[in-house]
Design an enzyme around this catalytic site. Structure first.
Site, PDB file in Angstrom:
ATOM      1  N   ASP A  10       0.871  -1.164   0.000  1.00  0.00           N
ATOM      2  CA  ASP A  10       0.000   0.000   0.000  1.00  0.00           C
ATOM      3  C   ASP A  10       0.922   1.231   0.000  1.00  0.00           C
ATOM      4  O   ASP A  10       2.107   1.120   0.335  1.00  0.00           O
ATOM      5  CB  ASP A  10      -0.871  -0.047   1.260  1.00  0.00           C
ATOM      6  CG  ASP A  10      -1.688   1.207   1.443  1.00  0.00           C
ATOM      7  OD1 ASP A  10      -2.321   1.650   0.466  1.00  0.00           O
ATOM      8  OD2 ASP A  10      -1.691   1.766   2.561  1.00  0.00           O
ATOM      9  N   ASP A  12      -0.121   5.030   0.964  1.00  0.00           N
ATOM     10  CA  ASP A  12      -0.367   5.973   2.062  1.00  0.00           C
ATOM     11  C   ASP A  12      -0.264   5.276   3.411  1.00  0.00           C
ATOM     12  O   ASP A  12      -1.031   4.361   3.699  1.00  0.00           O
ATOM     13  CB  ASP A  12      -1.777   6.579   1.930  1.00  0.00           C
ATOM     14  CG  ASP A  12      -1.949   7.368   0.647  1.00  0.00           C
ATOM     15  OD1 ASP A  12      -1.104   8.209   0.344  1.00  0.00           O
ATOM     16  OD2 ASP A  12      -2.955   7.136  -0.059  1.00  0.00           O
TER      17      ASP A  12
HETATM   18  C1  BG6 Z   1      -5.953   5.509   0.152  1.00  0.00           C
HETATM   19  C2  BG6 Z   1      -6.053   6.245   1.468  1.00  0.00           C
HETATM   20  O1  BG6 Z   1      -4.635   5.121  -0.058  1.00  0.00           O
HETATM   21  O2  BG6 Z   1      -6.383   6.331  -0.920  1.00  0.00           O
HETATM   22  C3  BG6 Z   1      -7.433   6.814   1.663  1.00  0.00           C
HETATM   23  O3  BG6 Z   1      -5.753   5.352   2.526  1.00  0.00           O
HETATM   24  C4  BG6 Z   1      -7.823   7.661   0.446  1.00  0.00           C
HETATM   25  O4  BG6 Z   1      -7.450   7.593   2.833  1.00  0.00           O
HETATM   26  C5  BG6 Z   1      -7.711   6.816  -0.807  1.00  0.00           C
HETATM   27  O5  BG6 Z   1      -9.155   8.147   0.578  1.00  0.00           O
HETATM   28  C6  BG6 Z   1      -8.102   7.588  -2.070  1.00  0.00           C
HETATM   29  O6  BG6 Z   1      -7.146   8.563  -2.306  1.00  0.00           O
HETATM   30  P1  BG6 Z   1      -7.269   9.729  -3.371  1.00  0.00           P
HETATM   31  O7  BG6 Z   1      -5.870  10.318  -3.367  1.00  0.00           O
HETATM   32  O8  BG6 Z   1      -7.599   9.106  -4.671  1.00  0.00           O
HETATM   33  O9  BG6 Z   1      -8.296  10.678  -2.883  1.00  0.00           O
HETATM   34 MG    MG Z   2      -2.753   3.091   3.632  1.00  0.00          MG
END
Ligand code: BG6
Ligand code: MG
Length: 216
Positions: A10, A12
């Site tokens: 993953d 984030d």
């Molecule tokens: C995930 C995060 O990696 O991505 C979430 O853990 C986030 O918190 C999701 O909502 C979607 O991300 P983005 O950047 O497309 O808004």
């Molecule tokens: Mg994550």
């Protein structure tokens, strides 16, 4: 020979310290809409897509909006998030992440990114991290957010490794569930209490040793 032939990461909260920026942006939106949003409540949003996250946030705030308004709210959050990550530098690569990715690759194990974030490529490019991955699956390639296994199943397919020979590294409850749903091993990054369904839980990739893959 290790039974693990593929490592799926993953982004984030595992590779980069961006989970806090997602939280800050959602909290800012909640506050603007007139309610509080705690870090504990934020656990429910980790690994969840942008629009699904908004639905959970609005459920917490007990607010209803039209689809049109929801798109605008999600865009507002994303603009704040992009503003926060535009100032990111290599200090925000989480401890041990680059080093472990390199060790994995040196051991002949394939690597894939498995994130539902549509901002993944921006982050990987800004921090020069794309080169560590044999495959990159992000929010632009999937239709289902975690705990749906799609993002990991696609990752395994792109690196050509069967599901049962893959391990997923995740900081989100929904991500660990997605790994289980994909028939993969999982290593939680964070709290043992929160990530209790993972095979192993560690504080960060700095605590990860390649030999630990044999324990799975
Ligand atoms: C995930 C995060 O990696 O991505 C979430 O853990 C986030 O918190 C999701 O909502 C979607 O991300 P983005 O950047 O497309 O808004
Ligand atoms: Mg994550």
């Amino acid at each position: 020979m290790s039974k693990i032939k593929g490592c799926i990461f993953d982004l984030d909260g595992v590779i980069v310290d961006t989970a806090k920026y997602h939280y800050l942006a959602w909290k800012r939106l909640a506050n603007e809409l007139g309610f509080e949003f705690t870090e504990e409540q934020n656990e429910r949003l980790k690994g969840v897509s942008r629009m699904k996250s908004l639905d959970i946030l609005l459920e917490i705030g007990k607010l209803n909006f039209s689809d049109e308004e929801k798109l605008q709210l999600a865009e507002k959050k994303n603009n704040w998030y992009i503003e926060y990550i535009s100032n990111m530098n290599s200090n925000e690569i989480l401890p041990g992440a680059k080093e472990f990715l390199q060790i994995v690759r040196n051991n002949g194990i394939k690597t894939s990114l498995g994130s539902v974030s549509k901002n993944s490529m921006t982050i990987l490019n800004n921090l020069d991290l794309a080169k560590y991955f044999d495959a990159i699956i992000d929010g632009n390639k999937v239709t289902h957010a975690k705990p749906n296994p799609e993002v990991f199943v696609l990752g395994a397919r792109e690196i050509g490794v069967p599901e049962q020979s893959c391990v997923v590294f995740e900081d989100a409850v929904s991500g660990i569930e997605a790994a289980i749903n994909a028939g993969m091993y999982s290593i939680g990054i964070g709290s043992k209490k929160v990530l209790n369904k993972a095979n192993i839980v560690i504080d960060s990739l700095a605590d990860m040793k390649i030999e630990m893959l044999e324990l799975l």
